[in-house]
Structures are given as structure tokens and as C-alpha cells.
Design a protein around this motif. Structure first.
Motif, PDB file in Angstrom:
ATOM      1  N   PRO A  50      70.281  53.972  40.909  1.00  0.00           N
ATOM      2  CA  PRO A  50      69.368  54.992  41.436  1.00  0.00           C
ATOM      3  C   PRO A  50      69.185  56.149  40.446  1.00  0.00           C
ATOM      4  CG  PRO A  50      71.474  55.062  42.595  1.00  0.00           C
ATOM      5  CD  PRO A  50      71.528  53.886  41.664  1.00  0.00           C
ATOM      6  N   VAL A  51      67.952  56.591  40.332  1.00  0.00           N
ATOM      7  CA  VAL A  51      67.598  57.688  39.431  1.00  0.00           C
ATOM      8  C   VAL A  51      67.084  58.851  40.274  1.00  0.00           C
ATOM      9  CG1 VAL A  51      66.079  58.422  37.550  1.00  0.00           C
ATOM     10  CG2 VAL A  51      67.008  56.085  37.563  1.00  0.00           C
ATOM     11  N   ALA A  52      67.682  60.035  40.076  1.00  0.00           N
ATOM     12  CA  ALA A  52      67.199  61.244  40.746  1.00  0.00           C
ATOM     13  C   ALA A  52      66.232  61.949  39.797  1.00  0.00           C
ATOM     14  CB  ALA A  52      68.367  62.167  41.093  1.00  0.00           C
ATOM     15  N   ARG A  53      65.144  62.472  40.326  1.00  0.00           N
ATOM     16  CA  ARG A  53      64.125  63.119  39.492  1.00  0.00           C
ATOM     17  C   ARG A  53      63.867  64.539  39.975  1.00  0.00           C
ATOM     18  NH1 ARG A  53      63.071  57.845  40.183  1.00  0.00           N
ATOM     19  NH2 ARG A  53      62.903  56.614  38.277  1.00  0.00           N
ATOM     20  N   PHE A  54      63.731  65.458  39.006  1.00  0.00           N
ATOM     21  CA  PHE A  54      63.535  66.878  39.302  1.00  0.00           C
ATOM     22  C   PHE A  54      62.407  67.407  38.422  1.00  0.00           C
ATOM     23  CE2 PHE A  54      67.921  65.625  39.752  1.00  0.00           C
ATOM     24  CZ  PHE A  54      68.262  66.090  41.013  1.00  0.00           C
ATOM     25  N   VAL A  55      61.477  68.129  39.018  1.00  0.00           N
ATOM     26  CA  VAL A  55      60.401  68.772  38.263  1.00  0.00           C
ATOM     27  C   VAL A  55      60.765  70.241  38.114  1.00  0.00           C
ATOM     28  CG1 VAL A  55      57.967  69.386  38.230  1.00  0.00           C
ATOM     29  CG2 VAL A  55      58.667  67.128  39.073  1.00  0.00           C
ATOM     30  N   LEU A  56      60.849  70.687  36.865  1.00  0.00           N
ATOM     31  CA  LEU A  56      61.150  72.089  36.563  1.00  0.00           C
ATOM     32  C   LEU A  56      59.939  72.710  35.884  1.00  0.00           C
ATOM     33  CD1 LEU A  56      64.755  71.745  35.087  1.00  0.00           C
ATOM     34  CD2 LEU A  56      64.096  72.239  37.437  1.00  0.00           C
ATOM     35  N   SER A  57      59.645  73.949  36.250  1.00  0.00           N
ATOM     36  CA  SER A  57      58.478  74.633  35.711  1.00  0.00           C
ATOM     37  C   SER A  57      58.833  76.063  35.322  1.00  0.00           C
ATOM     38  CB  SER A  57      57.357  74.648  36.752  1.00  0.00           C
ATOM     39  OG  SER A  57      56.291  75.452  36.326  1.00  0.00           O
ATOM     40  N   ALA A  58      58.259  76.529  34.241  1.00  0.00           N
ATOM     41  CA  ALA A  58      58.454  77.914  33.822  1.00  0.00           C
ATOM     42  C   ALA A  58      57.830  78.888  34.820  1.00  0.00           C
ATOM     43  CB  ALA A  58      57.865  78.138  32.432  1.00  0.00           C
ATOM     44  N   GLU A  59      56.851  78.425  35.585  1.00  0.00           N
ATOM     45  CA  GLU A  59      56.193  79.291  36.570  1.00  0.00           C
ATOM     46  C   GLU A  59      57.084  79.585  37.776  1.00  0.00           C
ATOM     47  OE1 GLU A  59      52.276  78.041  37.623  1.00  0.00           O
ATOM     48  OE2 GLU A  59      51.692  77.774  35.533  1.00  0.00           O
ATOM     49  N   GLN A  60      58.022  78.701  38.067  1.00  0.00           N
ATOM     50  CA  GLN A  60      59.001  78.897  39.135  1.00  0.00           C
ATOM     51  C   GLN A  60      60.372  78.577  38.561  1.00  0.00           C
ATOM     52  OE1 GLN A  60      57.468  76.272  42.192  1.00  0.00           O
ATOM     53  NE2 GLN A  60      56.564  78.018  43.238  1.00  0.00           N
ATOM     54  N   PRO A  61      60.945  79.499  37.776  1.00  0.00           N
ATOM     55  CA  PRO A  61      62.183  79.233  37.043  1.00  0.00           C
ATOM     56  C   PRO A  61      63.340  78.793  37.942  1.00  0.00           C
ATOM     57  CG  PRO A  61      61.209  81.313  36.358  1.00  0.00           C
ATOM     58  CD  PRO A  61      60.464  80.859  37.570  1.00  0.00           C
ATOM     59  N   LYS A  62      63.987  77.715  37.522  1.00  0.00           N
ATOM     60  CA  LYS A  62      65.173  77.184  38.183  1.00  0.00           C
ATOM     61  C   LYS A  62      66.083  76.626  37.102  1.00  0.00           C
ATOM     62  CE  LYS A  62      62.794  75.774  42.366  1.00  0.00           C
ATOM     63  NZ  LYS A  62      62.382  74.670  43.207  1.00  0.00           N
ATOM     64  N   VAL A  63      67.342  76.424  37.459  1.00  0.00           N
ATOM     65  CA  VAL A  63      68.298  75.793  36.560  1.00  0.00           C
ATOM     66  C   VAL A  63      68.819  74.543  37.249  1.00  0.00           C
ATOM     67  CG1 VAL A  63      70.516  76.030  35.374  1.00  0.00           C
ATOM     68  CG2 VAL A  63      68.949  77.982  35.498  1.00  0.00           C
ATOM     69  N   LEU A  64      68.754  73.424  36.543  1.00  0.00           N
ATOM     70  CA  LEU A  64      69.278  72.154  37.044  1.00  0.00           C
ATOM     71  C   LEU A  64      70.617  71.892  36.379  1.00  0.00           C
ATOM     72  CD1 LEU A  64      69.015  69.424  38.552  1.00  0.00           C
ATOM     73  CD2 LEU A  64      67.856  68.562  36.488  1.00  0.00           C
ATOM     74  N   HIS A  65      71.655  71.710  37.187  1.00  0.00           N
ATOM     75  CA  HIS A  65      72.993  71.390  36.673  1.00  0.00           C
ATOM     76  C   HIS A  65      73.199  69.882  36.743  1.00  0.00           C
ATOM     77  CE1 HIS A  65      77.418  70.767  37.423  1.00  0.00           C
ATOM     78  NE2 HIS A  65      77.370  71.252  36.196  1.00  0.00           N
ATOM     79  N   VAL A  66      73.633  69.296  35.621  1.00  0.00           N
ATOM     80  CA  VAL A  66      73.951  67.876  35.565  1.00  0.00           C
ATOM     81  C   VAL A  66      75.437  67.755  35.239  1.00  0.00           C
ATOM     82  CG1 VAL A  66      73.497  65.684  34.427  1.00  0.00           C
ATOM     83  CG2 VAL A  66      71.617  67.266  34.861  1.00  0.00           C
ATOM     84  N   PRO A  67      76.236  67.255  36.201  1.00  0.00           N
ATOM     85  CA  PRO A  67      77.675  67.177  35.979  1.00  0.00           C
ATOM     86  C   PRO A  67      78.057  66.095  34.969  1.00  0.00           C
ATOM     87  CG  PRO A  67      77.103  66.403  38.192  1.00  0.00           C
ATOM     88  CD  PRO A  67      75.832  66.829  37.523  1.00  0.00           C
ATOM     89  N   VAL A  68      79.314  66.122  34.571  1.00  0.00           N
ATOM     90  CA  VAL A  68      79.824  65.101  33.647  1.00  0.00           C
ATOM     91  C   VAL A  68      79.597  63.719  34.255  1.00  0.00           C
ATOM     92  CG1 VAL A  68      81.565  66.650  32.681  1.00  0.00           C
ATOM     93  CG2 VAL A  68      82.157  65.186  34.601  1.00  0.00           C
ATOM     94  N   GLY A  69      79.521  62.719  33.393  1.00  0.00           N
ATOM     95  CA  GLY A  69      79.382  61.347  33.856  1.00  0.00           C
ATOM     96  C   GLY A  69      77.970  60.915  34.180  1.00  0.00           C
TER      97      GLY A  69
END
Length: 110
Positions: A50-69
Motif C-alpha cells: 500500500p502507498v499513502a499519498r499526500f499533496v503539499l502546497s506552498a499556498e497552504q503550508p504543512k509539514v509531512l513527517h515520514v518515519p524511519v523504515g
């Protein structure tokens, strides 16, 4: 930290994984799709994970954390998008925890 620039929109980049290093992603220009997968085996992982997908945009700043592994792939959704990547590791140690997989191992875009 470092930045990655998407020169062309909709051109997949990746996959790169780390067993000991965690990452944080934020977009500083444009919009980027970040795909995340947890390899079951680091030498020859299964293609149907399974692949999780996230859309990040400079217009709505967010930080996505990707853990080890996990491994990540990305794709700029706008021309010239810029992704900022923060890492828990040092660049000098990266080569010992850097696993590259062909871009078609998993579907970046879904």
C-alpha cells in the motif's frame, strides 16, 4: 536540509528509502505529491504494497513527517515546484542508509 526542484510537472521522482533516517517534507513553491511506502524487504520489496499519498502546497503550508523504515517518491504537480526536505541524519552518513528503488516499483501518482 536540502531542496528538490521539479523541473517538469508530472514527472515522477523516487523511490528512496531509509531504515534509520526520518524525513520531514514541506513545499516552498508550487504543489508536490509525496508518496510513502513501507518496504517489506529492502533488497527486493513486493510491488503490491500500500502507498499513502499526500499533496503539499506552498499556498497552504504543512509539514509531512515520514518515519524511519519508509521509502518516498514524489512528483511536482506544478512547473518549478520546490520541495524542502529535512532529515534526522547527517549527509556524511546517508550513503549507509540510502536505498534506491526504480521509479516504477510502486505507482507514485496512484
Amino acid at each position: 536540509f536540502y531542496t528538490v526542484r521539479a523541473h517538469r510537472a508530472y514527472e515522477p521522482r523516487g523511490w528512496r528509502g531509509h531504515q534509520r533516517e526520518e524525513k520531514w517534507f514541506s513545499v516552498v513553491h508550487g504543489t508536490v505529491l509525496i508518496s510513502v511506502v513501507r518496504p517489506d524487504v529492502w533488497t527486493y520489496p513486493a510491488a503490491n504494497l500500500p502507498v499513502a499519498r499526500f499533496v503539499l502546497s506552498a499556498e497552504q503550508p504543512k509539514v509531512l513527517h515520514v518515519p524511519v523504515g519508509h521509502a518516498t517518491g514524489s512528483m511536482g504537480l506544478t512547473e518549478g515546484a520546490i520541495l524542502m526536505v529535512f532529515s534526522s541524519g547527517h549527509i556524511r552518513d546517508a550513503k549507509d542508509d540510502d536505498f534506491l528503488f526504480p521509479v516504477d516499483t510502486w505507482d507514485v501518482a496512484g
